[in-house]
Motif scaffolding. Structure first.
Motif, PDB file in Angstrom:
ATOM      1  N   PHE A 215      12.926 -69.493  23.187  1.00 20.02           N
ATOM      2  CA  PHE A 215      12.017 -69.068  24.063  1.00 20.02           C
ATOM      3  C   PHE A 215      10.660 -68.335  23.160  1.00 20.02           C
ATOM      4  N   GLU A 216       9.467 -68.707  23.099  1.00 20.71           N
ATOM      5  CA  GLU A 216       8.626 -68.244  22.282  1.00 20.71           C
ATOM      6  C   GLU A 216       7.274 -67.567  23.243  1.00 20.71           C
ATOM      7  N   ASN A 217       7.170 -66.249  23.304  1.00 21.58           N
ATOM      8  CA  ASN A 217       5.842 -65.830  23.976  1.00 21.58           C
ATOM      9  C   ASN A 217       4.930 -65.782  22.988  1.00 21.58           C
ATOM     10  N   MET A 218       3.995 -66.582  22.964  1.00 25.19           N
ATOM     11  CA  MET A 218       2.661 -66.520  22.252  1.00 25.19           C
ATOM     12  C   MET A 218       1.707 -65.657  22.582  1.00 25.19           C
ATOM     13  N   VAL A 219       1.907 -65.162  23.804  1.00 23.77           N
ATOM     14  CA  VAL A 219       0.721 -64.241  24.311  1.00 23.77           C
ATOM     15  C   VAL A 219       1.292 -62.703  23.525  1.00 23.77           C
ATOM     16  N   ALA A 220       2.538 -62.501  23.435  1.00 29.41           N
ATOM     17  CA  ALA A 220       2.851 -61.253  22.739  1.00 29.41           C
ATOM     18  C   ALA A 220       2.625 -61.563  20.906  1.00 29.41           C
ATOM     19  N   LYS A 221       2.770 -62.560  20.760  1.00 30.44           N
ATOM     20  CA  LYS A 221       2.602 -62.794  19.259  1.00 30.44           C
ATOM     21  C   LYS A 221       1.296 -62.773  18.846  1.00 30.44           C
ATOM     22  N   LYS A 222       0.300 -63.651  19.453  1.00 32.23           N
ATOM     23  CA  LYS A 222      -1.108 -63.597  19.100  1.00 32.23           C
ATOM     24  C   LYS A 222      -2.000 -62.628  19.987  1.00 32.23           C
ATOM     25  N   GLY A 223      -1.351 -62.039  20.958  1.00 33.82           N
ATOM     26  CA  GLY A 223      -2.270 -60.881  21.460  1.00 33.82           C
ATOM     27  C   GLY A 223      -3.349 -61.503  22.441  1.00 33.82           C
ATOM     28  N   VAL A 224      -2.942 -62.675  23.134  1.00 38.11           N
ATOM     29  CA  VAL A 224      -4.017 -63.411  23.903  1.00 38.11           C
ATOM     30  C   VAL A 224      -4.180 -62.543  25.271  1.00 38.11           C
ATOM     31  N   SER A 225      -5.488 -62.447  25.518  1.00 36.22           N
ATOM     32  CA  SER A 225      -5.846 -61.454  26.659  1.00 36.22           C
ATOM     33  C   SER A 225      -5.399 -62.191  27.838  1.00 36.22           C
ATOM     34  N   SER A 226      -5.017 -61.236  28.835  1.00 34.14           N
ATOM     35  CA  SER A 226      -4.404 -61.602  30.059  1.00 34.14           C
ATOM     36  C   SER A 226      -5.534 -61.907  31.176  1.00 34.14           C
ATOM     37  N   GLY A 227      -6.662 -61.667  30.822  1.00 37.64           N
ATOM     38  CA  GLY A 227      -7.651 -61.689  31.979  1.00 37.64           C
ATOM     39  C   GLY A 227      -7.983 -63.089  32.321  1.00 37.64           C
ATOM     40  N   ASP A 228      -8.268 -63.925  31.335  1.00 41.39           N
ATOM     41  CA  ASP A 228      -8.574 -65.200  31.382  1.00 41.39           C
ATOM     42  C   ASP A 228      -7.496 -66.265  31.545  1.00 41.39           C
ATOM     43  N   VAL A 229      -6.406 -66.011  32.000  1.00 43.69           N
ATOM     44  CA  VAL A 229      -5.384 -66.836  31.866  1.00 43.69           C
ATOM     45  C   VAL A 229      -5.156 -67.569  33.263  1.00 43.69           C
ATOM     46  N   GLN A 230      -5.075 -69.043  33.027  1.00 42.33           N
ATOM     47  CA  GLN A 230      -4.928 -69.912  34.267  1.00 42.33           C
ATOM     48  C   GLN A 230      -3.835 -70.967  33.581  1.00 42.33           C
TER      49      GLN A 230
ATOM     50  N   CYS B 263       9.605 -76.621  28.656  1.00 43.14           N
ATOM     51  CA  CYS B 263       8.854 -76.109  29.476  1.00 43.14           C
ATOM     52  C   CYS B 263       7.616 -75.352  28.735  1.00 43.14           C
ATOM     53  N   THR B 264       6.242 -76.027  28.538  1.00 46.13           N
ATOM     54  CA  THR B 264       5.281 -75.325  27.856  1.00 46.13           C
ATOM     55  C   THR B 264       4.125 -74.888  28.887  1.00 46.13           C
ATOM     56  N   SER B 265       3.773 -73.617  28.686  1.00 45.12           N
ATOM     57  CA  SER B 265       2.556 -73.221  29.543  1.00 45.12           C
ATOM     58  C   SER B 265       1.523 -73.012  28.649  1.00 45.12           C
ATOM     59  N   LYS B 266       0.364 -73.675  29.107  1.00 49.12           N
ATOM     60  CA  LYS B 266      -0.958 -73.346  28.278  1.00 49.12           C
ATOM     61  C   LYS B 266      -1.987 -72.840  29.087  1.00 49.12           C
ATOM     62  N   ASN B 267      -2.974 -72.063  28.691  1.00 48.15           N
ATOM     63  CA  ASN B 267      -3.997 -71.622  29.250  1.00 48.15           C
ATOM     64  C   ASN B 267      -5.018 -72.654  29.687  1.00 48.15           C
ATOM     65  N   LYS B 268      -5.323 -72.977  30.987  1.00 46.77           N
ATOM     66  CA  LYS B 268      -6.219 -74.097  31.195  1.00 46.77           C
ATOM     67  C   LYS B 268      -7.383 -73.849  30.645  1.00 46.77           C
ATOM     68  N   THR B 269      -7.986 -72.447  30.510  1.00 47.18           N
ATOM     69  CA  THR B 269      -9.540 -72.277  30.036  1.00 47.18           C
ATOM     70  C   THR B 269      -9.707 -72.688  28.669  1.00 47.18           C
TER      71      THR B 269
ATOM     72  N   GLY C  83      -6.939 -73.806  26.368  1.00 48.30           N
ATOM     73  CA  GLY C  83      -5.885 -74.914  25.968  1.00 48.30           C
ATOM     74  C   GLY C  83      -4.624 -73.857  24.918  1.00 48.30           C
ATOM     75  N   GLU C  84      -4.787 -72.726  24.825  1.00 49.10           N
ATOM     76  CA  GLU C  84      -3.893 -71.832  23.898  1.00 49.10           C
ATOM     77  C   GLU C  84      -2.261 -71.812  24.819  1.00 49.10           C
ATOM     78  N   THR C  85      -1.520 -72.041  24.029  1.00 49.17           N
ATOM     79  CA  THR C  85      -0.102 -71.806  24.516  1.00 49.17           C
ATOM     80  C   THR C  85       0.223 -70.512  24.840  1.00 49.17           C
ATOM     81  N   LEU C  86       0.708 -70.475  26.098  1.00 55.60           N
ATOM     82  CA  LEU C  86       1.235 -69.026  26.486  1.00 55.60           C
ATOM     83  C   LEU C  86       2.575 -68.819  26.248  1.00 55.60           C
ATOM     84  N   PHE C  87       3.683 -69.886  26.629  1.00 51.87           N
ATOM     85  CA  PHE C  87       5.128 -69.789  26.258  1.00 51.87           C
ATOM     86  C   PHE C  87       5.297 -71.228  26.012  1.00 51.87           C
ATOM     87  N   LEU C  88       6.591 -71.051  25.278  1.00 50.39           N
ATOM     88  CA  LEU C  88       7.169 -72.370  25.137  1.00 50.39           C
ATOM     89  C   LEU C  88       8.844 -72.092  25.269  1.00 50.39           C
TER      90      LEU C  88
END
Length: 169
Positions: free
Chosen positions: A33-48, A76-82, A84-89
């Motif tokens: 399980f890879e949490n890309m949000v924690a790795k890259k620090g993606v802002s959670s405000g624009d996550v779809q 299972c891959t979750s990407k941000n619709k806005t 295309g960044e991967t959120l988790f894998l």
């Protein structure tokens, strides 16, 4: 014709073989399980989130009579619709050892790749849900997998690959 036993139970089709299936063991063969949000620090405000699930199956005969390994692989891959960044894998290979008797040889392959994964699917779904929740995301409760359709798609893919191979030769 139905027959009656000493206890009064009716037994139909005495000449047909009885199918016996038993789950001997279940296990996680591999998982990441890879949490890309924690790795890259993606802002959670624009996550779809846009979630894609890929499933593949494999079955093998074990050295013991009537025993088979059945492996279900989920990606299972979750990407941000806005953006295309991967959120988790999440990748998981879930195995089960089955004892199967009474299934005719011509029906064994579909039985192993349809009925066996269907039986252990609720356990895999629970693991996927728990891992995504424990990984900092809402629990991912995947829909029930239609293993019959999945099996038919794999047969069609193999048929097309064989036709393409014969066309090349």
């Amino acid at each position: 014709m139905a027959e009656e036993t000493e206890s009064g139970e009716t037994v139909a089709g005495q000449g047909q073989p009885q199918i016996r299936m038993q789950v001997l063991a279940q296990f996680i063969r591999d998982m990441s399980f890879e949490n890309m949000v924690a790795k890259k620090g993606v802002s959670s405000g624009d996550v779809q989130p846009d979630i894609q699930i890929a499933v593949s199956l494999d079955a093998r005969k074990r050295p013991v009579d009537h025993q088979y390994d059945v492996i279900s692989k989920y990606r299972c891959t979750s990407k941000n619709k806005t953006n295309g960044e991967t959120l988790f894998l999440l990748e998981i290979e879930y195995g089960a050892i089955f004892h199967v008797e009474g299934v005719p040889d011509e029906q064994l392959h579909p039985f192993l790749l349809i009925e066996c994964p269907r039986l252990v699917f609720p356990f895999v779904r629970r693991i996927i849900s728990d891992v995504t929740r424990d990984g900092g995301f809402p629990a991912l409760n995947i829909d029930t997998v239609d293993f019959v359709t999945l099996y038919r798609q794999e047969l069609a893919r193999r048929s097309q690959a064989a036709q393409a191979q014969t066309a090349v030769n």
